[in-house]
Design an enzyme around this catalytic site. Structure first.
Site, PDB file in Angstrom:
ATOM      1  N   ARG A 193     -28.860 -65.049 -28.442  1.00 53.10           N
ATOM      2  CA  ARG A 193     -28.601 -65.408 -27.051  1.00 53.10           C
ATOM      3  C   ARG A 193     -27.783 -64.312 -26.395  1.00 53.10           C
ATOM      4  O   ARG A 193     -27.034 -63.607 -27.057  1.00 53.10           O
ATOM      5  CB  ARG A 193     -27.737 -66.664 -26.954  1.00 53.10           C
ATOM      6  CG  ARG A 193     -28.214 -67.879 -27.607  1.00 53.10           C
ATOM      7  CD  ARG A 193     -27.128 -68.950 -27.530  1.00 53.10           C
ATOM      8  NE  ARG A 193     -27.103 -69.578 -26.220  1.00 53.10           N
ATOM      9  CZ  ARG A 193     -27.932 -70.558 -25.878  1.00 53.10           C
ATOM     10  NH1 ARG A 193     -28.835 -71.008 -26.717  1.00 53.10           N
ATOM     11  NH2 ARG A 193     -27.854 -71.102 -24.681  1.00 53.10           N
ATOM     12  N   GLU A 244     -35.823 -76.312 -19.713  1.00 50.77           N
ATOM     13  CA  GLU A 244     -35.759 -77.750 -19.550  1.00 50.77           C
ATOM     14  C   GLU A 244     -35.219 -77.992 -18.143  1.00 50.77           C
ATOM     15  O   GLU A 244     -34.161 -77.454 -17.794  1.00 50.77           O
ATOM     16  CB  GLU A 244     -34.814 -78.342 -20.603  1.00 50.77           C
ATOM     17  CG  GLU A 244     -34.889 -79.838 -20.638  1.00 50.77           C
ATOM     18  CD  GLU A 244     -33.870 -80.471 -21.581  1.00 50.77           C
ATOM     19  OE1 GLU A 244     -33.322 -79.775 -22.452  1.00 50.77           O
ATOM     20  OE2 GLU A 244     -33.642 -81.680 -21.403  1.00 50.77           O
ATOM     21  N   LYS A 274     -25.584 -74.794 -20.030  1.00 50.43           N
ATOM     22  CA  LYS A 274     -25.781 -75.687 -18.891  1.00 50.43           C
ATOM     23  C   LYS A 274     -24.789 -76.846 -18.914  1.00 50.43           C
ATOM     24  O   LYS A 274     -24.320 -77.299 -17.880  1.00 50.43           O
ATOM     25  CB  LYS A 274     -27.210 -76.225 -18.886  1.00 50.43           C
ATOM     26  CG  LYS A 274     -28.170 -75.276 -18.195  1.00 50.43           C
ATOM     27  CD  LYS A 274     -29.550 -75.874 -18.114  1.00 50.43           C
ATOM     28  CE  LYS A 274     -30.211 -75.879 -19.463  1.00 50.43           C
ATOM     29  NZ  LYS A 274     -31.658 -76.101 -19.400  1.00 50.43           N
TER      30      LYS A 274
HETATM   31  P1  ATP Z   1     -28.166 -74.060 -22.342  1.00 49.72           P
HETATM   32  O1  ATP Z   1     -27.509 -73.805 -23.664  1.00 49.72           O
HETATM   33  O2  ATP Z   1     -27.594 -73.256 -21.226  1.00 49.72           O
HETATM   34  O3  ATP Z   1     -28.252 -75.508 -22.007  1.00 49.72           O
HETATM   35  P2  ATP Z   1     -30.844 -74.182 -23.170  1.00 49.72           P
HETATM   36  O4  ATP Z   1     -31.357 -73.363 -24.263  1.00 49.72           O
HETATM   37  O5  ATP Z   1     -30.604 -75.598 -23.509  1.00 49.72           O
HETATM   38  O6  ATP Z   1     -29.613 -73.486 -22.509  1.00 49.72           O
HETATM   39  P3  ATP Z   1     -33.325 -74.256 -21.846  1.00 49.72           P
HETATM   40  O7  ATP Z   1     -33.676 -74.712 -20.481  1.00 49.72           O
HETATM   41  O8  ATP Z   1     -33.842 -75.014 -23.009  1.00 49.72           O
HETATM   42  O9  ATP Z   1     -31.754 -74.183 -21.913  1.00 49.72           O
HETATM   43  O10 ATP Z   1     -33.653 -72.716 -22.012  1.00 49.72           O
HETATM   44  C1  ATP Z   1     -34.895 -72.152 -21.728  1.00 49.72           C
HETATM   45  C2  ATP Z   1     -35.056 -70.898 -22.526  1.00 49.72           C
HETATM   46  O11 ATP Z   1     -34.023 -69.972 -22.240  1.00 49.72           O
HETATM   47  C3  ATP Z   1     -35.006 -71.177 -24.014  1.00 49.72           C
HETATM   48  O12 ATP Z   1     -36.079 -70.502 -24.628  1.00 49.72           O
HETATM   49  C4  ATP Z   1     -33.691 -70.632 -24.448  1.00 49.72           C
HETATM   50  O13 ATP Z   1     -33.744 -70.159 -25.763  1.00 49.72           O
HETATM   51  C5  ATP Z   1     -33.459 -69.502 -23.448  1.00 49.72           C
HETATM   52  N1  ATP Z   1     -32.039 -69.261 -23.279  1.00 49.72           N
HETATM   53  C6  ATP Z   1     -31.093 -70.160 -22.920  1.00 49.72           C
HETATM   54  N2  ATP Z   1     -29.876 -69.600 -22.912  1.00 49.72           N
HETATM   55  C7  ATP Z   1     -30.037 -68.301 -23.274  1.00 49.72           C
HETATM   56  C8  ATP Z   1     -29.153 -67.194 -23.457  1.00 49.72           C
HETATM   57  N3  ATP Z   1     -27.835 -67.298 -23.269  1.00 49.72           N
HETATM   58  N4  ATP Z   1     -29.689 -66.007 -23.842  1.00 49.72           N
HETATM   59  C9  ATP Z   1     -31.005 -65.888 -24.021  1.00 49.72           C
HETATM   60  N5  ATP Z   1     -31.889 -66.880 -23.869  1.00 49.72           N
HETATM   61  C10 ATP Z   1     -31.425 -68.087 -23.502  1.00 49.72           C
HETATM   62 MG    MG Z   2     -32.892 -75.975 -24.783  1.00 45.24          MG
END
Ligand code: ATP
Ligand code: MG
Length: 572
Positions: free
Chosen positions: A262, A36, A272
């Site tokens: 994760r 995102e 984030k």
């Molecule tokens: P955050 O919790 O940091 O805001 P998010 O999942 O909201 O992360 P996205 O931009 O939606 O952020 O993430 C893009 C992809 O990266 C998603 O498929 C998510 O599952 C994966 N992802 C995010 N954080 C991790 C992590 N700590 N380990 C593995 N994959 C991750």
């Molecule tokens: Mg997300």
């Protein structure tokens, strides 16, 4: 196929290999990395990037970089460019396969109308609080919203008027009509669309309604004919919904979701939302502060992308959340840098050494090995003269027996140059040592003892008149607690007070002046250091990427050793 440290193929790759073997999805493998664009990527995202691009490559498939830009309030174009730069920096290439969920808004809308027409979606006017109350709890089924009884015609009419901007933000939502008694909470008539009066970074003000992640994600996967939609564990509960939506609609393909844990790293936060707070509250200098676990921060710190990829491979994939020690990451950084980083000599806290029997205006240079791990890196000439600087820590006036560095009367080797013996210690009025007087053995040019005599200590040094000034920034873990995220919103309480130490007045050999920003070196005996982008030839700024050894674990061990010796002292 990819092996992790244990030599086992991970369970995601097992699933994919079995699907390919059975001819599911026509034997194809299509994945996506779906960020995102509302912040910068962190090392957790790298885990997902390595996985999605990695399996596509290993199974002869393709991977799409898809921006999941369905929430206009937080998303910005510069995040898109930063994310692209980070993915490319890690070494992955999406070729032509860059997509935006916003490209699909028209199709998603048509599918939403399709659900309404089938009687499987309705417009609901409950406030968020009412909806929470109506939705029940884990032990109590939900109650139907009054909107649930609306006719197809009325729902279509209201949904179209939502799109036309007739209602204020938040006034109504479109919900799927599934099962208010489901034990899976996301199945209790989840929201599919909401009204949001915000400027979208790509579609501007075209849209007044925006699809929610659960609706947009699976359908975007289906449009792109993704075969394996790999996501993190928090979406496991949403899988029935993911499948339900695809089952109701006529889509180009039927992707399948598989969840993995994760990546969690100790002594930092990987969210984030939390990272944004660190930046906005000024706990760090920015998203690319070298203490941040963001890819831009790690890059600025001098961490090579290869080390991040190797780390992600090394830790493998699990189905259960766990916390990976930061020291394990640093191991991969050291491992890679040891192989590739050029060696140079720099002194962080200089102590002046005058070589009394060296000619006043004399100077010469010596051959120094650029990288003992890589013969092809060759050698360089390092200038030497009558006055050199050594590390203040490398001198003790009253040393213990096993101190093999400089002390009155002791002889040491100046690496690559010669052997010197300390003859006099010069102090200022305050009694502070300000200079050492030494004599060198002219027969020891190159650093070898002419008669084979034993010289145990070897010091790094720089020639005073050739040295370039540096400011070094030494980094320690940003948090003193292993899992600050466990405190939730209070995570800042776990910040370490000493995560950044600026050391001014350092000096480096002249070859460093020409180094391009971003180059990472090994400063002999000190650690790996990278030239900061803000560095200028007049004032070199270097960031310590990582220490030479796991000094942190050592300090902890030393702590317990001194506790033990204190305990011994008490008993004797
Ligand atoms: P955050 O919790 O940091 O805001 P998010 O999942 O909201 O992360 P996205 O931009 O939606 O952020 O993430 C893009 C992809 O990266 C998603 O498929 C998510 O599952 C994966 N992802 C995010 N954080 C991790 C992590 N700590 N380990 C593995 N994959 C991750
Ligand atoms: Mg997300």
């Amino acid at each position: 196929m990819d092996d992790n440290e244990t030599g086992a193929v991970d369970f995601v790759r097992e699933v994919i290999a079995a699907d390919v073997a059975s001819g599911k999805h026509g034997g194809r493998v299509v994945t996506r990395f779906p960020p995102e664009p509302n912040g910068y990527l962190h090392i957790g995202h790298a885990r997902s990037i390595c996985l999605n691009f990695g399996v596509a490559e290993e199974f002869g498939g393709v991977c799409t970089l898809r921006f999941d830009d369905t929430n206009p309030s937080a998303e910005e174009d510069h995040f898109v460019r930063a994310i692209e730069a980070d993915v490319r920096w890690l070494g992955f290439d999406w070729g032509e396969r860059r997509r935006f969920a916003s490209d699909y808004f028209e199709r998603l809308y048509a599918w939403a109308e399709d659900l309404i027409t089938q009687g499987k979606a309705y417009v609901c006017d409950l406030s968020p609080e009412e909806m929470r109350e109506y939705n029940g709890t884990l032990t109590e089924p939900g109650r139907p919203s009054p909107g649930r009884a609306r006719s197809v015609e009325e729902n279509l009419d209201l949904f179209r008027r939502m799109r036309a901007g007739e209602f204020p933000s938040g006034a109504r939502v479109l919900r799927a009509k599934i099962d208010l008694a489901s034990s899976v909470l996301p199945m209790r008539d989840p929201i599919l669309y909401r009204i949001q009066d915000a400027e979208h970074h790509r579609t501007g003000d075209t849209w007044k309604i925006y699809p929610l992640y659960d609706f947009a994600h699976g359908l975007s996967d289906a449009i792109e004919e993704v075969t394996h939609s790999l996501c993190t564990l928090e979406f496991a509960d949403h899988r029935p919904l993911y499948d339900w939506i695809l089952a109701q609609l006529d889509t180009p393909s039927t992707p399948e979701q598989t969840e993995f844990a994760r990546l969690n790293l100790s002594h930092t936060v990987l969210s984030k939302r939390f990272l944004r707070r660190l930046v906005e509250e000024g706990h760090v200098a920015g998203w690319d502060d070298p203490r941040m676990p963001t890819l831009s921060g790690l890059r600025r710190r001098g961490v090579p992308p290869e080390a991040i990829v190797a780390f992600c491979r090394g830790v493998g994939l699990t189905k259960r959340d766990n916390l990976i020690e930061l020291s394990r990451f640093e191991y991969y950084v050291r491992e890679h840098l040891n192989r590739v980083a050029p060696r140079v000599m720099a002194v962080l806290r200089p102590l002046r050494v005058v070589i009394e029997n060296y000619p006043e205006d004399g100077e010469e240079s010596f051959d120094a090995v650029n990288n003992p791990e890589d013969e092809s890196a060759g050698t360089r000439r390092v200038p030497f003269s009558r006055v050199v600087y050594v590390e203040r820590d490398d001198f003790l006036e009253d040393p213990p027996r096993k101190f093999f560095r400089l002390a009155p009367g002791r002889e040491v080797r100046l690496r690559y140059a010669c052997l010197v013996t300390c003859t006099e210690v010069v102090k200022d009025e305050a009694g502070e040592v300000v200079e050492l007087r030494c004599r060198w053995d002219p027969e020891s040019r190159g650093g070898n003892a002419p008669d084979g005599r034993r010289v145990r200590g070897t010091l790094h040094w720089v020639s005073a008149k050739h040295a370039v000034p540096i400011q070094a920034r030494l980094y320690n873990p940003l948090f003193s607690e292993a899992d600050p995220g466990a405190r939730g919103g209070d995570f800042v309480e776990g910040l370490a007070p000493d995560s950044l130490e600026r050391v001014d007045g350092g000096l480096a050999e002249p070859s460093l002046a020409a180094a391009a920003p971003g180059t990472t070196f090994q400063f002999e005996r000190l650690g790996y250091f990278s030239v900061d982008p803000d560095s200028t030839p007049e004032r070199l700024l270097v960031n310590r990427t990582v220490t030479l050894r796991d000094s942190w674990a050592k300090t902890q061990k030393r702590g317990t050793e001194s506790q033990r010796s204190r305990a011994r002292a008490r008993t004797t």
